[in-house]
Design a protein around this motif. Sequence first.
Motif, PDB file in Angstrom:
ATOM      1  N   TYR A   1       1.033   5.314  11.202  1.00  0.00           N
ATOM      2  CA  TYR A   1      -0.083   4.378  11.264  1.00  0.00           C
ATOM      3  C   TYR A   1      -1.292   4.964  10.551  1.00  0.00           C
ATOM      4  N   GLN A   2      -2.193   4.078  10.155  1.00  0.00           N
ATOM      5  CA  GLN A   2      -3.458   4.466   9.549  1.00  0.00           C
ATOM      6  C   GLN A   2      -4.552   3.644  10.222  1.00  0.00           C
ATOM      7  N   LEU A   3      -5.582   4.311  10.698  1.00  0.00           N
ATOM      8  CA  LEU A   3      -6.711   3.628  11.320  1.00  0.00           C
ATOM      9  C   LEU A   3      -7.874   3.568  10.344  1.00  0.00           C
ATOM     10  N   ALA A   4      -8.476   2.382  10.235  1.00  0.00           N
ATOM     11  CA  ALA A   4      -9.656   2.206   9.396  1.00  0.00           C
ATOM     12  C   ALA A   4     -10.502   1.097  10.013  1.00  0.00           C
ATOM     13  N   GLY A   5     -11.637   1.483  10.578  1.00  0.00           N
ATOM     14  CA  GLY A   5     -12.514   0.498  11.205  1.00  0.00           C
ATOM     15  C   GLY A   5     -11.818  -0.211  12.350  1.00  0.00           C
ATOM     16  N   ASP A   6     -11.740  -1.534  12.245  1.00  0.00           N
ATOM     17  CA  ASP A   6     -11.128  -2.340  13.307  1.00  0.00           C
ATOM     18  C   ASP A   6      -9.679  -2.715  12.997  1.00  0.00           C
ATOM     19  N   THR A   7      -9.034  -1.916  12.141  1.00  0.00           N
ATOM     20  CA  THR A   7      -7.677  -2.242  11.680  1.00  0.00           C
ATOM     21  C   THR A   7      -6.748  -1.044  11.813  1.00  0.00           C
ATOM     22  N   ILE A   8      -5.519  -1.334  12.223  1.00  0.00           N
ATOM     23  CA  ILE A   8      -4.455  -0.329  12.221  1.00  0.00           C
ATOM     24  C   ILE A   8      -3.359  -0.854  11.297  1.00  0.00           C
ATOM     25  N   THR A   9      -2.986  -0.036  10.336  1.00  0.00           N
ATOM     26  CA  THR A   9      -1.942  -0.396   9.377  1.00  0.00           C
ATOM     27  C   THR A   9      -0.692   0.413   9.710  1.00  0.00           C
ATOM     28  N   PHE A  10       0.442  -0.271   9.696  1.00  0.00           N
ATOM     29  CA  PHE A  10       1.728   0.386   9.919  1.00  0.00           C
ATOM     30  C   PHE A  10       2.506   0.349   8.603  1.00  0.00           C
ATOM     31  N   PRO A  11       2.464   1.457   7.821  1.00  0.00           N
ATOM     32  CA  PRO A  11       3.077   1.456   6.498  1.00  0.00           C
ATOM     33  C   PRO A  11       4.549   1.863   6.443  1.00  0.00           C
ATOM     34  N   HIS A  12       5.026   2.578   7.474  1.00  0.00           N
ATOM     35  CA  HIS A  12       6.366   3.153   7.320  1.00  0.00           C
ATOM     36  C   HIS A  12       6.959   3.467   8.686  1.00  0.00           C
ATOM     37  N   THR A  13       8.236   3.132   8.856  1.00  0.00           N
ATOM     38  CA  THR A  13       8.973   3.436  10.082  1.00  0.00           C
ATOM     39  C   THR A  13      10.276   4.116   9.702  1.00  0.00           C
ATOM     40  N   VAL A  14      10.622   5.174  10.427  1.00  0.00           N
ATOM     41  CA  VAL A  14      11.875   5.900  10.186  1.00  0.00           C
ATOM     42  C   VAL A  14      12.643   5.970  11.500  1.00  0.00           C
ATOM     43  N   VAL A  15      13.886   5.490  11.459  1.00  0.00           N
ATOM     44  CA  VAL A  15      14.767   5.574  12.622  1.00  0.00           C
ATOM     45  C   VAL A  15      16.041   6.280  12.158  1.00  0.00           C
ATOM     46  N   PRO A  16      16.225   7.543  12.558  1.00  0.00           N
ATOM     47  CA  PRO A  16      17.423   8.292  12.153  1.00  0.00           C
ATOM     48  C   PRO A  16      18.701   7.611  12.646  1.00  0.00           C
ATOM     49  N   ASP A  17      19.797   7.909  11.988  1.00  0.00           N
ATOM     50  CA  ASP A  17      21.091   7.323  12.340  1.00  0.00           C
ATOM     51  C   ASP A  17      21.444   7.501  13.816  1.00  0.00           C
TER      52      ASP A  17
ATOM     53  N   GLY B   1       3.126   0.571  19.174  1.00  0.00           N
ATOM     54  CA  GLY B   1       2.035   0.412  18.215  1.00  0.00           C
ATOM     55  C   GLY B   1       1.229  -0.854  18.459  1.00  0.00           C
ATOM     56  N   LEU B   2       1.911  -1.944  18.763  1.00  0.00           N
ATOM     57  CA  LEU B   2       1.215  -3.208  18.996  1.00  0.00           C
ATOM     58  C   LEU B   2       0.461  -3.196  20.322  1.00  0.00           C
ATOM     59  N   THR B   3       0.999  -2.524  21.307  1.00  0.00           N
ATOM     60  CA  THR B   3       0.287  -2.381  22.588  1.00  0.00           C
ATOM     61  C   THR B   3      -1.007  -1.608  22.371  1.00  0.00           C
ATOM     62  N   TYR B   4      -0.919  -0.538  21.605  1.00  0.00           N
ATOM     63  CA  TYR B   4      -2.113   0.247  21.287  1.00  0.00           C
ATOM     64  C   TYR B   4      -3.145  -0.630  20.577  1.00  0.00           C
ATOM     65  N   ALA B   5      -2.684  -1.403  19.592  1.00  0.00           N
ATOM     66  CA  ALA B   5      -3.587  -2.272  18.836  1.00  0.00           C
ATOM     67  C   ALA B   5      -4.272  -3.276  19.766  1.00  0.00           C
ATOM     68  N   ARG B   6      -3.507  -3.906  20.640  1.00  0.00           N
ATOM     69  CA  ARG B   6      -4.080  -4.899  21.547  1.00  0.00           C
ATOM     70  C   ARG B   6      -5.083  -4.242  22.506  1.00  0.00           C
ATOM     71  N   GLU B   7      -4.722  -3.108  23.061  1.00  0.00           N
ATOM     72  CA  GLU B   7      -5.602  -2.421  24.007  1.00  0.00           C
ATOM     73  C   GLU B   7      -6.921  -1.976  23.367  1.00  0.00           C
ATOM     74  N   HIS B   8      -6.882  -1.682  22.073  1.00  0.00           N
ATOM     75  CA  HIS B   8      -8.073  -1.209  21.370  1.00  0.00           C
ATOM     76  C   HIS B   8      -8.709  -2.282  20.495  1.00  0.00           C
ATOM     77  N   LYS B   9      -8.240  -3.528  20.662  1.00  0.00           N
ATOM     78  CA  LYS B   9      -8.790  -4.681  19.936  1.00  0.00           C
ATOM     79  C   LYS B   9      -8.809  -4.450  18.417  1.00  0.00           C
ATOM     80  N   LEU B  10      -7.670  -3.998  17.911  1.00  0.00           N
ATOM     81  CA  LEU B  10      -7.517  -3.728  16.482  1.00  0.00           C
ATOM     82  C   LEU B  10      -6.701  -4.823  15.817  1.00  0.00           C
ATOM     83  N   TRP B  11      -7.067  -5.146  14.584  1.00  0.00           N
ATOM     84  CA  TRP B  11      -6.227  -6.007  13.758  1.00  0.00           C
ATOM     85  C   TRP B  11      -5.040  -5.175  13.288  1.00  0.00           C
TER      86      TRP B  11
END
Length: 103
Positions: free
Chosen positions: A29-45, A60-70
Amino acid sequence: MADDLTVTMNTDNRRFEAALGDETAFAEYQLAGDTITFPHTVVPDAFAGKGVGGKLVQAGLTYAREHKLWVKPTCAFFHAYIAKRPELHDLVHPDMREGLATP
């Protein structure tokens, strides 16, 4: 398996993580102001087909909602997960809502 898995927020590496033995699944994730961006997910075999990716997204979405982030789901996995769940669309940054509509 996913029910037994704990997802932690690793602020040093800017990612949500879930470990199984020596393997770690993660969503960056990347935090910038009121936004959290999710650029990459890795799930090993070792985690494949066990719901681990979904659990990372949920954390990640729970964190975003709790912190009022886009949310900017630039990761294809995050985008697909959210697109299938209209109840999550309100979290998505208005600039990225196009293409979320499900048929």
